[in-house]
Every structure is written in C-alpha cells, then in structure tokens.
Design a protein around this motif. Structure first.
Motif, PDB file in Angstrom:
ATOM      1  N   LEU A   2      -0.303  41.638  -0.312  1.00 60.91           N
ATOM      2  CA  LEU A   2       0.424  40.415   0.012  1.00 60.91           C
ATOM      3  C   LEU A   2       1.909  40.652  -0.226  1.00 60.91           C
ATOM      4  N   SER A   3       2.719  40.088   0.639  1.00 57.21           N
ATOM      5  CA  SER A   3       4.145  40.297   0.467  1.00 57.21           C
ATOM      6  C   SER A   3       4.868  39.062   0.990  1.00 57.21           C
ATOM      7  N   GLU A   4       6.066  38.833   0.453  1.00 56.65           N
ATOM      8  CA  GLU A   4       6.833  37.671   0.924  1.00 56.65           C
ATOM      9  C   GLU A   4       7.685  38.012   2.137  1.00 56.65           C
ATOM     10  N   GLU A   5       7.620  39.261   2.576  1.00 57.30           N
ATOM     11  CA  GLU A   5       8.389  39.669   3.761  1.00 57.30           C
ATOM     12  C   GLU A   5       7.911  38.898   4.992  1.00 57.30           C
ATOM     13  N   PRO A   6       8.831  38.475   5.888  1.00 64.95           N
ATOM     14  CA  PRO A   6       8.413  37.775   7.117  1.00 64.95           C
ATOM     15  C   PRO A   6       7.449  38.615   7.948  1.00 64.95           C
ATOM     16  N   ASP A   7       7.623  39.950   7.892  1.00 66.21           N
ATOM     17  CA  ASP A   7       6.731  40.844   8.644  1.00 66.21           C
ATOM     18  C   ASP A   7       5.278  40.666   8.250  1.00 66.21           C
ATOM     19  N   PHE A   8       5.068  40.333   6.983  1.00 71.35           N
ATOM     20  CA  PHE A   8       3.686  40.199   6.509  1.00 71.35           C
ATOM     21  C   PHE A   8       2.960  39.082   7.256  1.00 71.35           C
ATOM     22  N   ILE A   9       3.665  37.972   7.471  1.00 69.97           N
ATOM     23  CA  ILE A   9       3.062  36.830   8.173  1.00 69.97           C
ATOM     24  C   ILE A   9       2.696  37.231   9.603  1.00 69.97           C
ATOM     25  N   THR A  10       3.617  37.936  10.264  1.00 74.55           N
ATOM     26  CA  THR A  10       3.358  38.383  11.641  1.00 74.55           C
ATOM     27  C   THR A  10       2.159  39.325  11.675  1.00 74.55           C
ATOM     28  N   MET A  11       2.140  40.270  10.735  1.00 66.93           N
ATOM     29  CA  MET A  11       1.032  41.231  10.713  1.00 66.93           C
ATOM     30  C   MET A  11      -0.300  40.558  10.380  1.00 66.93           C
ATOM     31  N   ALA A  12      -0.243  39.565   9.501  1.00 61.80           N
ATOM     32  CA  ALA A  12      -1.475  38.843   9.142  1.00 61.80           C
ATOM     33  C   ALA A  12      -2.007  38.098  10.369  1.00 61.80           C
ATOM     34  N   ASP A  13      -1.105  37.438  11.098  1.00 68.09           N
ATOM     35  CA  ASP A  13      -1.508  36.725  12.324  1.00 68.09           C
ATOM     36  C   ASP A  13      -2.177  37.680  13.297  1.00 68.09           C
ATOM     37  N   GLU A  14      -1.571  38.856  13.442  1.00 62.21           N
ATOM     38  CA  GLU A  14      -2.077  39.851  14.397  1.00 62.21           C
ATOM     39  C   GLU A  14      -3.451  40.372  13.965  1.00 62.21           C
ATOM     40  N   ILE A  16      -5.637  38.878  12.025  1.00 59.63           N
ATOM     41  CA  ILE A  16      -6.649  37.822  12.147  1.00 59.63           C
ATOM     42  C   ILE A  16      -7.069  37.679  13.618  1.00 59.63           C
ATOM     43  N   ALA A  17      -6.074  37.746  14.510  1.00 57.84           N
ATOM     44  CA  ALA A  17      -6.384  37.621  15.948  1.00 57.84           C
ATOM     45  C   ALA A  17      -7.252  38.777  16.424  1.00 57.84           C
ATOM     46  N   THR A  18      -6.884  39.998  16.031  1.00 59.24           N
ATOM     47  CA  THR A  18      -7.625  41.177  16.510  1.00 59.24           C
ATOM     48  C   THR A  18      -9.040  41.202  15.951  1.00 59.24           C
ATOM     49  N   ASN A  19      -9.156  40.954  14.650  1.00 56.38           N
ATOM     50  CA  ASN A  19     -10.454  41.152  13.987  1.00 56.38           C
ATOM     51  C   ASN A  19     -11.382  39.946  14.060  1.00 56.38           C
ATOM     52  N   PHE A  20     -10.801  38.759  14.190  1.00 55.99           N
ATOM     53  CA  PHE A  20     -11.682  37.579  14.131  1.00 55.99           C
ATOM     54  C   PHE A  20     -11.544  36.628  15.313  1.00 55.99           C
ATOM     55  N   THR A  21     -10.328  36.121  15.553  1.00 56.63           N
ATOM     56  CA  THR A  21     -10.182  35.094  16.589  1.00 56.63           C
ATOM     57  C   THR A  21     -10.613  35.613  17.956  1.00 56.63           C
ATOM     58  N   THR A  22     -10.240  36.847  18.256  1.00 61.95           N
ATOM     59  CA  THR A  22     -10.570  37.386  19.579  1.00 61.95           C
ATOM     60  C   THR A  22     -12.078  37.565  19.781  1.00 61.95           C
ATOM     61  N   PRO A  23     -12.808  38.156  18.824  1.00 61.47           N
ATOM     62  CA  PRO A  23     -14.273  38.203  19.010  1.00 61.47           C
ATOM     63  C   PRO A  23     -14.905  36.818  19.185  1.00 61.47           C
ATOM     64  N   PRO A  53     -14.443  42.900  -1.479  1.00 60.64           N
ATOM     65  CA  PRO A  53     -13.134  43.271  -0.918  1.00 60.64           C
ATOM     66  C   PRO A  53     -12.357  44.243  -1.794  1.00 60.64           C
ATOM     67  N   LYS A  54     -11.392  44.931  -1.165  1.00 60.67           N
ATOM     68  CA  LYS A  54     -10.482  45.757  -1.970  1.00 60.67           C
ATOM     69  C   LYS A  54      -9.115  45.087  -2.018  1.00 60.67           C
ATOM     70  N   LYS A  55      -8.450  45.257  -3.136  1.00 61.74           N
ATOM     71  CA  LYS A  55      -7.236  44.444  -3.363  1.00 61.74           C
ATOM     72  C   LYS A  55      -6.093  44.784  -2.423  1.00 61.74           C
ATOM     73  N   SER A  56      -6.079  45.991  -1.873  1.00 60.96           N
ATOM     74  CA  SER A  56      -4.947  46.384  -1.026  1.00 60.96           C
ATOM     75  C   SER A  56      -5.042  45.829   0.399  1.00 60.96           C
ATOM     76  N   ALA A  57      -6.172  45.178   0.743  1.00 60.33           N
ATOM     77  CA  ALA A  57      -6.329  44.720   2.138  1.00 60.33           C
ATOM     78  C   ALA A  57      -6.881  43.290   2.197  1.00 60.33           C
ATOM     79  N   PRO A  58      -6.125  42.323   1.640  1.00 59.20           N
ATOM     80  CA  PRO A  58      -6.673  40.963   1.528  1.00 59.20           C
ATOM     81  C   PRO A  58      -7.008  40.309   2.863  1.00 59.20           C
ATOM     82  N   VAL A  59      -6.129  40.502   3.854  1.00 56.85           N
ATOM     83  CA  VAL A  59      -6.369  39.827   5.140  1.00 56.85           C
ATOM     84  C   VAL A  59      -7.490  40.536   5.900  1.00 56.85           C
TER      85      VAL A  59
END
Ligand SMILES: NC(=O)c1ccc[n+]([C@@H]2O[C@H](COP(=O)([O-])OP(=O)(O)OC[C@H]3O[C@@H](n4cnc5c(N)ncnc54)[C@H](OP(=O)(O)O)[C@@H]3O)[C@@H](O)[C@H]2O)c1
Length: 153
Positions: A2-14, A16-23, A53-59
């Motif tokens: 987890l990170s407070e960087e704006p990039d983190f939010i974009t990557m999390a969205d991506e 979630i879309a690739t792994n869950f929303t799209t299927p 889960p492993k701590k390095s990959a929460p999303v």
C-alpha cells in the motif's frame, strides 16, 4: 505494498479491473452465447493466495479472493444451464509474471497437464501443485496457513 502515491490508486484500479471486474463483465456478456451452445465452460484462474494472502500484494490477493467467490456462485447459478464453471488455483508457476522471484516453481505445461486431467474428470476446482497442501493446512489451521503465506514463498 500500500502506498499513498497517486500511482498506487491507478494501479489498484487497473489490477481490480483486469483480475476481477473484467471476468465478471465477460461472464455476463458471454452467458447468452454459452447457454445456447449446449455444452460450454468458463475457466477462471484465481490463485492460492485467495486462501491466505501475502502482505506485499494486498490488492492482487483481494481480487483473487473475490474471483474465487464469484466463480463459486456463478457455478451455483449455472448448475442447470449446461455451462460448467471451472476454477484453476495455481501455485507459483514459472511465467513472466514471476520472473526473478520464488523457488521451485512449476512449469506452465505441468499446470496444464494437471488441469486437463481434472477438466476431463469434471473436477471443477483445480488446486494445482502446492495449493493442495495449502488448502489442507488452511482447513486444519487457518492461522498456520496465514503465517506460511504472509511473507510470500
Ligand atoms: N504465475 C504464477 O505463479 C501465478 C500464480 C497464481 C495465479 N496466477 C494467475 O494466472 C494468470 C496468468 O498469469 P501468468 O503467470 O501467465 O502471467 P503472465 O505470464 O504475466 O501473463 C499475463 C497475461 O495477462 C495479460 N494481461 C495483463 N494485463 C492485462 C490487461 N490489463 N488486459 C488484458 N490482458 C492483460 C497479458 O497480456 P500481454 O501478454 O498482452 O501483456 C498476459 O497474456 C493470472 O490471472 C495470474 O494472476 C499466476
């Protein structure tokens, strides 16, 4: 991580879309065709990390837990529709995704062989390689499964 960087939010969205929303969307959109086909199958690929889960990959881990749950309920809903819903639950596999990390990885070909046997036998959930052991450990001691997976393999 987890990170407070704006990039983190974009990557999390991506992710979630690739792994869950799209299927989910694909399943809904393809369902009319699959139902009409008479003998169809959906094959979703989750991960042993949905078990613990492993701590390095929460999303990533959260999307795989979501996909596992979705796949199960989709299977319930399609029980009488001639659409089989399979799930592959891989352990660590030697692909570009895992390049440079992990030890004693399985080859993709070994995963395919294992899954294909299960597919032919109508075994709907394919726990591949070490995920079979993880599932067993989780059944006996969820706390131990979490401890083993917390820092990844
Ligand atoms: N490898 C493992 O140890 C492991 C363990 C458990 C679960 N899994 C799961 O197995 C599946 C396959 O992973 P892999 O190991 O084969 O990884 P990979 O070699 O990195 O392949 C990932 C595939 O996903 C495609 N992809 C990535 N982002 C995408 C996007 N936004 N839209 C459309 N396609 C996208 C890539 O397409 P491009 O080639 O065009 O980029 C590539 O074909 C994944 O769901 C992964 O979570 C893998």
């Amino acid at each position: 991580m987890l990170s407070e960087e704006p990039d983190f939010i974009t990557m999390a969205d991506e992710e979630i879309a690739t792994n869950f929303t799209t299927p989910v969307k694909l399943s809904v959109l393809l369902l009319p065709f699959l139902k009409n086909n008479g003998n169809s199958a959906i094959v979703n690929v989750s991960s042993g990390l949905f078990i613990a889960p492993k701590k390095s990959a929460p999303v990533y881990c959260a999307t795989k837990a979501a996909l596992h749950s979705f796949t199960k309920t989709l299977r319930y809903q399609l029980e009488n529709a001639n659409v089989k819903v399979f799930e592959i639950i891989p352990s660590l596999i030697d692909t570009p995704m895992t390049h440079g990390r992990g030890k004693s990885k399985m080859l993709p070909e070994e995963l395919v062989d294992e899954f294909w046997q299960n597919f032919k036998n109508n075994k709907l959930e394919s726990y591949i390689g070490k995920t079979k052991l993880l599932k067993l450990i989780d059944r006996v001691s969820p706390r131990l499964a979490c401890r083993i997976m917390k820092n990844g393999l």
